[in-house]
Scaffold this motif. Structure first.
Motif, PDB file in Angstrom:
ATOM      1  N   TYR A   1       0.846  -1.192   0.000  1.00 17.51           N
ATOM      2  CA  TYR A   1       0.000   0.000   0.000  1.00 17.51           C
ATOM      3  C   TYR A   1       0.880   1.239   0.000  1.00 17.51           C
ATOM      4  CZ  TYR A   1      -4.212  -2.731   0.699  1.00 17.51           C
ATOM      5  OH  TYR A   1      -5.260  -3.595   0.517  1.00 17.51           O
ATOM      6  N   TYR A   2       0.561   2.158  -0.912  1.00 18.71           N
ATOM      7  CA  TYR A   2       1.314   3.391  -1.069  1.00 18.71           C
ATOM      8  C   TYR A   2       0.412   4.589  -0.811  1.00 18.71           C
ATOM      9  CZ  TYR A   2       4.519   0.390  -3.739  1.00 18.71           C
ATOM     10  OH  TYR A   2       5.385  -0.591  -4.155  1.00 18.71           O
ATOM     11  N   CYS A   3       0.940   5.574  -0.104  1.00 17.31           N
ATOM     12  CA  CYS A   3       0.227   6.842  -0.067  1.00 17.31           C
ATOM     13  C   CYS A   3       0.882   7.781  -1.073  1.00 17.31           C
ATOM     14  CB  CYS A   3       0.189   7.455   1.330  1.00 17.31           C
ATOM     15  SG  CYS A   3       1.730   8.126   1.923  1.00 17.31           S
ATOM     16  N   ALA A   4       0.116   8.735  -1.523  1.00 14.30           N
ATOM     17  CA  ALA A   4       0.568   9.661  -2.550  1.00 14.30           C
ATOM     18  C   ALA A   4      -0.018  11.036  -2.296  1.00 14.30           C
ATOM     19  CB  ALA A   4       0.164   9.157  -3.933  1.00 14.30           C
ATOM     20  N   ALA A   5       0.738  12.057  -2.679  1.00 15.66           N
ATOM     21  CA  ALA A   5       0.321  13.444  -2.498  1.00 15.66           C
ATOM     22  C   ALA A   5       0.226  14.136  -3.845  1.00 15.66           C
ATOM     23  CB  ALA A   5       1.328  14.173  -1.608  1.00 15.66           C
ATOM     24  N   LYS A   6      -0.857  14.870  -4.021  1.00 12.86           N
ATOM     25  CA  LYS A   6      -1.093  15.605  -5.258  1.00 12.86           C
ATOM     26  C   LYS A   6      -1.235  17.074  -4.912  1.00 12.86           C
ATOM     27  CE  LYS A   6      -4.576  16.153  -8.879  1.00 12.86           C
ATOM     28  NZ  LYS A   6      -5.809  15.616  -9.469  1.00 12.86           N
ATOM     29  N   LEU A   7      -0.348  17.893  -5.460  1.00 14.08           N
ATOM     30  CA  LEU A   7      -0.441  19.334  -5.229  1.00 14.08           C
ATOM     31  C   LEU A   7      -1.702  19.850  -5.916  1.00 14.08           C
ATOM     32  CD1 LEU A   7       0.845  21.848  -4.028  1.00 14.08           C
ATOM     33  CD2 LEU A   7       2.103  22.141  -6.168  1.00 14.08           C
ATOM     34  N   GLY A   8      -2.608  20.395  -5.131  1.00 18.09           N
ATOM     35  CA  GLY A   8      -3.886  20.819  -5.677  1.00 18.09           C
ATOM     36  C   GLY A   8      -5.000  19.954  -5.133  1.00 18.09           C
ATOM     37  N   GLU A   9      -6.078  19.889  -5.872  1.00 14.87           N
ATOM     38  CA  GLU A   9      -7.291  19.266  -5.361  1.00 14.87           C
ATOM     39  C   GLU A   9      -7.699  18.054  -6.207  1.00 14.87           C
ATOM     40  OE1 GLU A   9      -8.825  18.530  -2.803  1.00 14.87           O
ATOM     41  OE2 GLU A   9      -9.715  20.474  -2.294  1.00 14.87           O
ATOM     42  N   VAL A  10      -8.479  17.170  -5.573  1.00 17.22           N
ATOM     43  CA  VAL A  10      -9.194  16.154  -6.328  1.00 17.22           C
ATOM     44  C   VAL A  10     -10.667  16.532  -6.287  1.00 17.22           C
ATOM     45  CG1 VAL A  10      -7.507  14.326  -5.962  1.00 17.22           C
ATOM     46  CG2 VAL A  10      -9.363  14.632  -4.308  1.00 17.22           C
ATOM     47  N   TYR A  11     -11.339  16.387  -7.406  1.00 17.04           N
ATOM     48  CA  TYR A  11     -12.712  16.858  -7.510  1.00 17.04           C
ATOM     49  C   TYR A  11     -13.716  15.750  -7.755  1.00 17.04           C
ATOM     50  CZ  TYR A  11     -10.435  21.371  -7.997  1.00 17.04           C
ATOM     51  OH  TYR A  11      -9.691  22.484  -7.783  1.00 17.04           O
ATOM     52  N   SER A  12     -13.205  14.559  -8.012  1.00 18.83           N
ATOM     53  CA  SER A  12     -14.090  13.450  -8.348  1.00 18.83           C
ATOM     54  C   SER A  12     -13.328  12.150  -8.175  1.00 18.83           C
ATOM     55  CB  SER A  12     -14.552  13.566  -9.803  1.00 18.83           C
ATOM     56  OG  SER A  12     -13.436  13.375 -10.684  1.00 18.83           O
ATOM     57  N   TYR A  13     -14.063  11.046  -8.308  1.00 20.04           N
ATOM     58  CA  TYR A  13     -13.403   9.740  -8.282  1.00 20.04           C
ATOM     59  C   TYR A  13     -12.325   9.677  -9.354  1.00 20.04           C
ATOM     60  CZ  TYR A  13     -12.729   4.803  -9.281  1.00 20.04           C
ATOM     61  OH  TYR A  13     -12.164   3.579  -9.536  1.00 20.04           O
ATOM     62  N   TYR A  14     -12.611  10.231 -10.507  1.00 21.06           N
ATOM     63  CA  TYR A  14     -11.694  10.113 -11.651  1.00 21.06           C
ATOM     64  C   TYR A  14     -10.413  10.894 -11.423  1.00 21.06           C
ATOM     65  CZ  TYR A  14     -15.831   8.072 -13.587  1.00 21.06           C
ATOM     66  OH  TYR A  14     -16.928   7.275 -13.767  1.00 21.06           O
ATOM     67  N   SER A  15     -10.510  12.090 -10.876  1.00 22.00           N
ATOM     68  CA  SER A  15      -9.289  12.854 -10.615  1.00 22.00           C
ATOM     69  C   SER A  15      -8.533  12.255  -9.441  1.00 22.00           C
ATOM     70  CB  SER A  15      -9.609  14.333 -10.372  1.00 22.00           C
ATOM     71  OG  SER A  15     -10.374  14.509  -9.197  1.00 22.00           O
ATOM     72  N   GLY A  16      -9.226  11.684  -8.505  1.00 20.73           N
ATOM     73  CA  GLY A  16      -8.551  11.066  -7.362  1.00 20.73           C
ATOM     74  C   GLY A  16      -7.881   9.761  -7.680  1.00 20.73           C
ATOM     75  N   SER A  17      -8.394   9.042  -8.641  1.00 21.05           N
ATOM     76  CA  SER A  17      -7.872   7.708  -8.954  1.00 21.05           C
ATOM     77  C   SER A  17      -6.802   7.709 -10.031  1.00 21.05           C
ATOM     78  CB  SER A  17      -9.027   6.802  -9.386  1.00 21.05           C
ATOM     79  OG  SER A  17      -9.629   7.286 -10.572  1.00 21.05           O
ATOM     80  N   TYR A  18      -6.560   8.868 -10.647  1.00 20.81           N
ATOM     81  CA  TYR A  18      -5.605   8.952 -11.760  1.00 20.81           C
ATOM     82  C   TYR A  18      -4.201   9.079 -11.207  1.00 20.81           C
ATOM     83  CZ  TYR A  18      -3.572  10.409 -16.228  1.00 20.81           C
ATOM     84  OH  TYR A  18      -2.823  10.491 -17.361  1.00 20.81           O
ATOM     85  N   TYR A  19      -3.499   7.947 -11.073  1.00 19.35           N
ATOM     86  CA  TYR A  19      -2.247   7.983 -10.325  1.00 19.35           C
ATOM     87  C   TYR A  19      -1.138   8.834 -10.966  1.00 19.35           C
ATOM     88  CZ  TYR A  19       0.079   4.391 -13.237  1.00 19.35           C
ATOM     89  OH  TYR A  19       0.650   3.691 -14.263  1.00 19.35           O
TER      90      TYR A  19
END
Length: 128
Positions: A94-112
């Motif tokens: 299991y990996y955690c990941a950080a995205k600078l900015g926001e996630v707005y939907s399942y699709y933006s959150g799941s796009y690794y």
């Protein structure tokens, strides 16, 4: 630069629970949306859950819905993944990941590929 360190993995029997933690360095943790992904041997990395910067919204893979809960504590620079009713098929790194900015939907959150920083991973093994 953000460094992510996961912890909390281990060996658990089917039906058991684990809580993963991911501690982030730096003073801008709240600027990052966070996600959890996993990778089993011989399989591609897959999305598990994501959470908005404020924690106001969360997104889950179908395999995680109803069993896993993602949360964050911005004061502690930490994101969590509470995993209940674990199954042998949850076995993975299991990996955690950080995205600078926001996630707005399942699709933006799941796009690794959209995530900027990754931890080293923590092994979760669920025995039957």
């Amino acid at each position: 630069q953000v460094q992510l360190v996961e912890s909390g993995g281990g060996l658990v029997q089917a039906g058991g629970s684990l809580r993963l933690s991911c501690a982030a360095s730096g003073r801008t943790f709240s600027s990052y949306a966070m996600g959890w992904f996993r990778q089993a041997p011989g399989k591609e990395r897959e999305f598990v859950a994501a959470i908005r910067r404020s924690g106001s919204s969360t997104y889950y893979a179908d395999s995680a819905k109803g069993r896993f809960t993602i949360s964050r504590d911005n004061a502690k620079n930490t994101v969590y993944l509470q995993m209940n009713s674990l199954k042998p098929e949850d076995t993975a790194v299991y990996y955690c990941a950080a995205k600078l900015g926001e996630v707005y939907s399942y699709y933006s959150g799941s796009y690794y590929p959209s995530y900027d920083y990754w931890g080293q991973g923590t092994q979760v093994t669920v025995s039957s």
